[in-house]
Design an enzyme around this catalytic site. Structure first.
Site, PDB file in Angstrom:
ATOM      1  N   TYR A  73       0.859  -1.179   0.000  1.00  0.00           N
ATOM      2  CA  TYR A  73       0.000   0.000   0.000  1.00  0.00           C
ATOM      3  C   TYR A  73       0.893   1.226   0.000  1.00  0.00           C
ATOM      4  CZ  TYR A  73      -3.496   3.374   1.707  1.00  0.00           C
ATOM      5  OH  TYR A  73      -4.337   4.449   1.852  1.00  0.00           O
TER       6      TYR A  73
ATOM      7  N   ASP B  94       9.522   3.467  -0.207  1.00  0.00           N
ATOM      8  CA  ASP B  94       8.434   4.113   0.527  1.00  0.00           C
ATOM      9  C   ASP B  94       8.593   3.774   2.009  1.00  0.00           C
ATOM     10  OD1 ASP B  94       6.136   5.153   1.542  1.00  0.00           O
ATOM     11  OD2 ASP B  94       4.763   4.041   0.235  1.00  0.00           O
TER      12      ASP B  94
ATOM     13  N   LYS C 210       3.832  10.319   8.329  1.00  0.00           N
ATOM     14  CA  LYS C 210       3.529   9.842   9.699  1.00  0.00           C
ATOM     15  C   LYS C 210       4.438  10.423  10.788  1.00  0.00           C
ATOM     16  CE  LYS C 210       1.142   5.935   7.852  1.00  0.00           C
ATOM     17  NZ  LYS C 210      -0.171   5.467   8.173  1.00  0.00           N
TER      18      LYS C 210
HETATM   19  N1  PMP Z   1       2.847   4.677   1.966  1.00  0.00           N
HETATM   20  C1  PMP Z   1       2.777   3.747   2.935  1.00  0.00           C
HETATM   21  C2  PMP Z   1       3.821   2.658   3.003  1.00  0.00           C
HETATM   22  C3  PMP Z   1       1.740   3.797   3.870  1.00  0.00           C
HETATM   23  O1  PMP Z   1       1.659   2.867   4.810  1.00  0.00           O
HETATM   24  C4  PMP Z   1       0.804   4.853   3.795  1.00  0.00           C
HETATM   25  C5  PMP Z   1      -0.345   4.990   4.783  1.00  0.00           C
HETATM   26  N2  PMP Z   1      -0.505   4.052   5.726  1.00  0.00           N
HETATM   27  C6  PMP Z   1       0.926   5.784   2.765  1.00  0.00           C
HETATM   28  C7  PMP Z   1       1.957   5.671   1.864  1.00  0.00           C
HETATM   29  C8  PMP Z   1      -0.051   6.906   2.641  1.00  0.00           C
HETATM   30  O2  PMP Z   1       0.107   7.812   3.700  1.00  0.00           O
HETATM   31  P1  PMP Z   1      -1.087   8.791   4.126  1.00  0.00           P
HETATM   32  O3  PMP Z   1      -2.129   7.936   4.785  1.00  0.00           O
HETATM   33  O4  PMP Z   1      -0.434   9.767   5.061  1.00  0.00           O
HETATM   34  O5  PMP Z   1      -1.581   9.433   2.887  1.00  0.00           O
END
Ligand code: PMP
Length: 389
Positions: free
Chosen positions: A140, A224, A251
């Site tokens: 994700y 990521d 985060k």
């Molecule tokens: N990349 C990863 C690996 C994530 O786990 C997440 C959200 N859990 C995101 C991108 C997207 O981040 P956001 O919810 O702050 O848009």
């Protein structure tokens, strides 16, 4: 008189589809509503107090209402919450991230991990002049059209055509994809411990092979680390001895406020330079917001190598205890995934006093005490034992 969360949910149903605005938070029939949080605990609208192992999906490294973060953000906000000018906080944050990642030279800020991945993809395409991105099934990366799974609804076919999906860990599949699209792939995007795919750390042999493969094909390696940055001082990639060409963060670096960031070498990010020829123009009214940046600086400065090791060992201990009790668990350090066979068990955990991610994710925070950790272990073991009867 219906319970307060029932009342809120019924009001929400009238004004939000399914009463929901964050798909990730949905649990049937509807989630409880949070009212307040302090340290490691959250109180819901019905006065139930739970230990927060969700921590806003891993973002709240120091738990809720951290006194130092509250103090600094109140002071910064008192001087103005947002400006149509840059502030010193973004410079300090970029310097801090460069130093922590041992040399990811340059940074751009935004408001979420989703946006960070969007910007990362734009950077990769602008730097290489190529269109295709390879991603791994089950990972994700937020909700951007070009970053979601190829089976997601509402994504234009043309966008899907710009993405190649391969199974996580399958080096031969990456190699086949690269060979089938010579000089067309801009980047391979990887999460080294994908949460949705089960929170299993990537195999080091696979990652080393991937690094060699992208080098051979002159393709950028994009990591990521929106979730995994908390696991090591410079991010999880440092454990693998990688130097990503591009990295997305979010985060924890916002200290509890909305945030995202993209890092890369000066060369790879040079297309964002406003003085470059035909630069990538990327605004963001609230990007690098001073309150967010100040909160993030405060959170990260206290998340020292010692604090990280400490939290990771507490996570390892908890995972060990759960595993010894026969609970199926994955993860690494302060991030634990309990493999709940039945989604309804989220409620069993909640009633037993533990707020988990809806997929069984437990993210530890620094204010958790030994008593909290014992209570979490007892609750998880109790819930899993009940189900297996
Ligand atoms: N990349 C990863 C690996 C994530 O786990 C997440 C959200 N859990 C995101 C991108 C997207 O981040 P956001 O919810 O702050 O848009």
């Amino acid at each position: 008189m219906p319970r307060i969360d029932e009342q809120l949910y019924h009001r929400a149903l009238r004004v939000m589809p399914g009463g929901n605005t964050r798909s990730t938070l949905f649990v049937a029939p509807h989630p409880p509503y949070a009212v307040s949080g302090k340290g490691a605990e959250v109180t819901d609208a019905d006065g139930h107090i739970v230990i927060d192992c969700n921590n806003n999906y891993t973002a709240l490294i120091h738990g809720h209402a951290d006194p130092e973060i509250l103090e600094i953000t109140a002071a910064v906000a008192a001087g103005g919450t947002a400006f149509g000018l840059p502030t010193r906080y973004e410079v300090e944050m970029a310097e801090l991230l460069r130093d922590r990642t041992a040399g990811i030279e340059q940074w751009r800020f935004c408001n979420s991990g989703t946006e960070a991945v969007m910007m990362l993809m734009r950077a990769a395409r602008a730097a290489t002049g190529r269109d295709l991105i390879i991603r791994f099934q089950g990972s994700y990366h937020g909700t951007y059209d070009g970053a979601v799974s190829l089976s997601a609804s509402g994504v234009p076919a043309a966008t899907k055509d710009s993405v190649i999906e391969v199974p996580q860990g399958d080096l031969a599949a990456v190699e086949r994809a690269l060979a089938a699209h010579p000089a067309q792939v801009a980047a391979v995007l990887i999460d080294l411990m994908p949460n949705r795919a089960g929170l299993t750390p990537a195999d080091p042999g696979f990652v080393a092979g991937l690094r060699d493969l992208v080098r051979t094909h002159d393709v950028l390696l994009a990591v990521d680390e929106v979730i995994t940055f908390r696991l090591e001082y410079g991010g999880l990639h440092t454990r693998y001895g990688l130097t990503p060409d591009l990295i997305s963060l979010g985060k924890v670096i916002g200290g509890g406020f909305p945030v995202g960031a993209v890092g890369g070498s000066a060369e790879v990010l040079s297309s964002f330079n406003p003085l470059a020829a035909g630069p990538v123009a990327w605004g963001g009214t609230f990007s690098a917001n001073p309150v967010t940046m100040a909160a993030g600086l405060c959170a990260l400065r206290r998340f020292t190598p010692e604090a990280i090791d400490n939290l990771n060992s507490r996570g390892d201990e908890l995972r060990g205890r759960l595993r010894d009790a026969g609970v199926p668990v994955n993860g690494s350090g302060s991030l634990i995934r309990v493999l709940l066979p039945n989604p309804a068990q989220w409620w069993d955990l909640y009633r037993a006093g533990v707020l988990a991610g809806t997929n069984g994710l437990l993210a530890l925070s620094t204010p958790m005490t030994s008593d909290h950790l014992s209570a979490i272990a007892d609750a998880v073991i109790g819930v899993c034992a009940t189900t297996s009867d």
